[in-house]
Design a protein around this motif. Sequence first.
Motif, mmCIF file in Angstrom:
data_model
loop_
_atom_site.group_PDB
_atom_site.id
_atom_site.type_symbol
_atom_site.label_atom_id
_atom_site.label_comp_id
_atom_site.label_asym_id
_atom_site.label_seq_id
_atom_site.Cartn_x
_atom_site.Cartn_y
_atom_site.Cartn_z
ATOM 1 N N GLU A 50 76.476 -86.710 39.741
ATOM 2 C CA GLU A 50 77.166 -87.170 38.538
ATOM 3 C C GLU A 50 77.230 -86.062 37.496
ATOM 4 O OE1 GLU A 50 76.436 -91.986 38.327
ATOM 5 O OE2 GLU A 50 75.118 -90.656 37.225
ATOM 6 N N ILE A 54 80.777 -83.732 36.111
ATOM 7 C CA ILE A 54 81.222 -83.596 34.722
ATOM 8 C C ILE A 54 81.182 -82.144 34.266
ATOM 9 C CG2 ILE A 54 80.747 -84.235 32.327
ATOM 10 C CD1 ILE A 54 81.900 -86.489 34.055
ATOM 11 N N LYS A 60 86.303 -82.366 31.249
ATOM 12 C CA LYS A 60 85.259 -83.374 31.121
ATOM 13 C C LYS A 60 84.040 -82.804 30.397
ATOM 14 C CE LYS A 60 86.549 -85.973 35.283
ATOM 15 N NZ LYS A 60 86.105 -86.391 36.633
ATOM 16 N N LYS A 61 83.743 -81.534 30.662
ATOM 17 C CA LYS A 61 82.605 -80.888 30.014
ATOM 18 C C LYS A 61 82.815 -80.833 28.500
ATOM 19 C CE LYS A 61 79.783 -76.664 30.225
ATOM 20 N NZ LYS A 61 79.878 -76.281 28.809
ATOM 21 N N TYR A 64 82.309 -84.264 27.106
ATOM 22 C CA TYR A 64 80.891 -84.620 27.111
ATOM 23 C C TYR A 64 80.143 -83.894 25.997
ATOM 24 C CZ TYR A 64 76.074 -85.081 28.677
ATOM 25 O OH TYR A 64 74.737 -85.340 28.724
ATOM 26 N N HIS A 69 77.918 -89.167 26.698
ATOM 27 C CA HIS A 69 78.321 -89.961 27.858
ATOM 28 C C HIS A 69 79.549 -90.822 27.575
ATOM 29 C CE1 HIS A 69 74.089 -89.017 28.914
ATOM 30 N NE2 HIS A 69 74.581 -88.958 30.132
ATOM 31 N N VAL A 72 83.050 -89.344 28.423
ATOM 32 C CA VAL A 72 83.523 -89.251 29.802
ATOM 33 C C VAL A 72 83.498 -90.613 30.485
ATOM 34 C CG1 VAL A 72 82.977 -86.828 30.142
ATOM 35 C CG2 VAL A 72 81.192 -88.514 30.510
ATOM 36 N N VAL A 85 81.862 -91.907 35.994
ATOM 37 C CA VAL A 85 81.803 -91.115 37.216
ATOM 38 C C VAL A 85 81.935 -92.020 38.419
ATOM 39 C CG1 VAL A 85 80.344 -89.589 38.568
ATOM 40 C CG2 VAL A 85 80.398 -89.367 36.094
#
Length: 361
Positions: A50, A54, A60-61, A64, A69, A72, A85
């Motif tokens: 998971e 990410i 996505k990074k 995040y 959390h 994402v 995820v």
Amino acid sequence: MRDFYDVLGVSKSASNDEIKKAYRKLALKYHPDKNPGSAEAEKNFKEAAEAYSILSDSQKKNQYDQFGHAGVGMGSQGGGFGGGVHMDMEDIFSQFGDIFGGSPFGDIFGGGRQRGGRSKGADIRIKLTLDYEDINKGIEKKIKVKRSVVADGVQFTNCSTCGGLGQVTKIANTVLGRMQQTSVCPHCDGNGKIVGSRPNGVGPDGMVKKDKTINIKVPAGVESGNYMTVEGQGNENMMGNPGDLLVVFEEKTHQYFVRDSENIFIELTISYPDAVFGSKVEIPTLDGKSTLKIPSGIQSGKLLRMRGKGFPMLRSSSKGDQIVRVVVDTPASLSRQSKKIIESLKSELSPIKNPFSKIDL
């Protein structure tokens, strides 16, 4: 839910190679083939996957890093806005099985390995289009989905190939020694059961399609690409265990607004007299009409900020801003009287001292 950087043991400034190396190390350590029957190892294996899914994706990074959390689609409540995820063992092996491509470990990690025995049916993925007003306030929606369910009257028997286990095993020689490997039974497709008898009109898989209406609560502030997981509302497997429903959000194009994260932009055209003397204009916002003060002497292209008039941030009481770009309208045609008035002003208006400037592209 643990911080993804802590899970992989890397810093926020870690490079893609460092992130991949850290995940590879954990994946080998907690690989199911090295830890048969260990629920703790499987949990750690999934957690690492998971985190990698990410942090290895730049978009996505970034989400995040900014929102945690929630950014994402991974909330703290099952079935709500979260589970972004949404990975199980089959997902992990299918998506990241090639991370060791070209290495001696390729045989034990990847190569199409799948978990034996499907604990639940396939997920259903749908798109839900929302307008800006709904996104601004959050909304409850009723959606209709067509699900595969076990038909009434179907009887199942154990698969003769795997004996009802849903998986077949073999011993393979690897760089880590002799290891037991499992794969999905090709006969029953991992279910452990096959259809024994079925009523007329039911397909060979024993399943039928049925419509179901589901209520979902969309949180305020979502944007295109976010999604939420509604647990247990996907397709059933032969054992009657359903997968999940994944609702992916899309935004309708708005008549006036353009969105940039939590901020919105709108263009306002004003007359030349209003630009000279200033004025008050009633302007649309996500919450309805609001009054905007136009300062005197405003130049075309000036940006005015209406604080707190943008979208709410996910799981936060903060809101973005509405940015208004002012455009001064220059009349293309004038009456003779108007031309005379403007002509008389030319001598009174000071000439522009610095007519040229560098464009910031």
